[in-house]
Design an enzyme around this catalytic site. Structure first.
Site, PDB file in Angstrom:
ATOM      1  N   ILE A 193       1.020  -1.129   0.062  1.00  0.00           N
ATOM      2  CA  ILE A 193       0.224   0.020   0.094  1.00  0.00           C
ATOM      3  C   ILE A 193       0.969   1.323  -0.163  1.00  0.00           C
ATOM      4  O   ILE A 193       1.810   1.143   0.742  1.00  0.00           O
ATOM      5  CB  ILE A 193      -1.182   0.012   1.215  1.00  0.00           C
ATOM      6  CG1 ILE A 193      -1.985   1.270   1.226  1.00  0.00           C
ATOM      7  CG2 ILE A 193      -0.187  -0.292   2.471  1.00  0.00           C
ATOM      8  CD1 ILE A 193      -3.033   1.129   2.186  1.00  0.00           C
ATOM      9  N   SER A 194       0.819   2.401  -0.882  1.00  0.00           N
ATOM     10  CA  SER A 194       1.591   3.131  -1.129  1.00  0.00           C
ATOM     11  C   SER A 194       1.775   4.098   0.160  1.00  0.00           C
ATOM     12  O   SER A 194       0.838   4.187   0.831  1.00  0.00           O
ATOM     13  CB  SER A 194       1.140   4.215  -2.167  1.00  0.00           C
ATOM     14  OG  SER A 194       1.364   3.450  -3.345  1.00  0.00           O
ATOM     15  N   GLN A 195       2.652   4.697   0.466  1.00  0.00           N
ATOM     16  CA  GLN A 195       2.999   5.725   1.575  1.00  0.00           C
ATOM     17  C   GLN A 195       2.019   6.732   1.392  1.00  0.00           C
ATOM     18  O   GLN A 195       1.778   7.349   0.541  1.00  0.00           O
ATOM     19  CB  GLN A 195       4.287   6.301   1.504  1.00  0.00           C
ATOM     20  CG  GLN A 195       4.329   7.118   2.681  1.00  0.00           C
ATOM     21  CD  GLN A 195       6.083   7.823   2.433  1.00  0.00           C
ATOM     22  OE1 GLN A 195       6.936   7.261   1.692  1.00  0.00           O
ATOM     23  NE2 GLN A 195       6.031   8.830   3.080  1.00  0.00           N
TER      24      GLN A 195
END
Ligand code: SAH
Length: 213
Positions: A63-65
């Protein structure tokens, strides 16, 4: 699936962190404050959900930052009702941010396991993307083109031609380009034939892979 006052408090703090890091778009900060990011991670990792960090999800993906999600969303300059194509649905968190911003969202994922899991999760959480597609994002989505914006959330070794050609004139493609790290790149279609290119520094993504599996 619980969302408590404590979670809400942590989200407010996360939005503050992003504001301090330079995110200005009020609609994005509001989306970060609204979306229960902890529900997009496995429950055992709940305590990590409101740190400004990427995190492993299923199928070896991440999950992207939150800062990256906010930064890419800002580059898209979304207006309510805009037609947006996302490549790399992953956890669905970025999808939820785009929907909270009032976009009509089409999103493509190449991992079947993630595609199925996220489709279920988004619907449980009441999010209604126009379409979630199990397929190969390198090809874009010709049948729904042209788009006001296209966001690629995996590292692209090169810029796929179909993504440029599926933009409206005035439309924006936000894509991290390169092996490791990637350079966040914005292409704006200035006419049928011309594109302006701007670069926004280094980011790290899992790779954009060919084909689906
Ligand atoms: N937007 C996501 C980011 C997930 S990481 C989130 O916020 O959670 C990137 C995702 O891109 C992974 O789920 C990976 O499976 C997917 N991906 C990689 N190559 C792809 C391709 N060619 N087409 C569609 N999705 C792809």
């Amino acid at each position: 699936m619980k969302d408590t006052f404590k979670h809400q408090g942590m989200r407010k703090q996360l939005a503050d962190v992003l504001r301090k890091k330079g995110i200005k778009d009020a609609a994005i900060l509001k989306a970060i404050e609204t979306i229960p990011r902890h529900l997009y991670l496995d429950s055992s990792f709940e305590s990590h959900a409101y740190q400004d960090k990427a995190f492993p999800i299923a199928a070896n993906q991440t999950i992207s930052q939150p800062y990256t999600v906010a930064f890419q969303s800002e580059l898209l300059r979304i207006k309510s009702g805009a037609n947006i194509l996302e490549i790399g649905t992953g956890s669905g968190y970025q999808t939820a941010v785009l929907l909270e911003m009032g976009a009509k969202v089409y999103s493509i994922e190449r991992q079947q396991e993630l595609y199925k899991k996220t489709k279920l999760l988004l619907s449980k959480l009441g999010y209604r993307p126009k379409q979630l597609i199990f397929g190969d994002g390198y090809k874009g989505l010709e049948e729904q083109a042209p788009f006001d914006g296209i966001i690629v959330t995996a590292g692209a070794p090169f810029v796929p031609k179909p993504l440029l050609s599926q933009l409206k004139v005035g439309g924006r493609l936000v894509i991290p380009v390169g092996e490791d790290p990637q350079i966040m790149t914005l292409f704006t279609r200035t006419s049928e034939k011309a594109f302006a290119k701007e670069e926004f520094g280094e980011f790290r993504f899992v790779p954009l892979l060919e084909d689906k599996n």
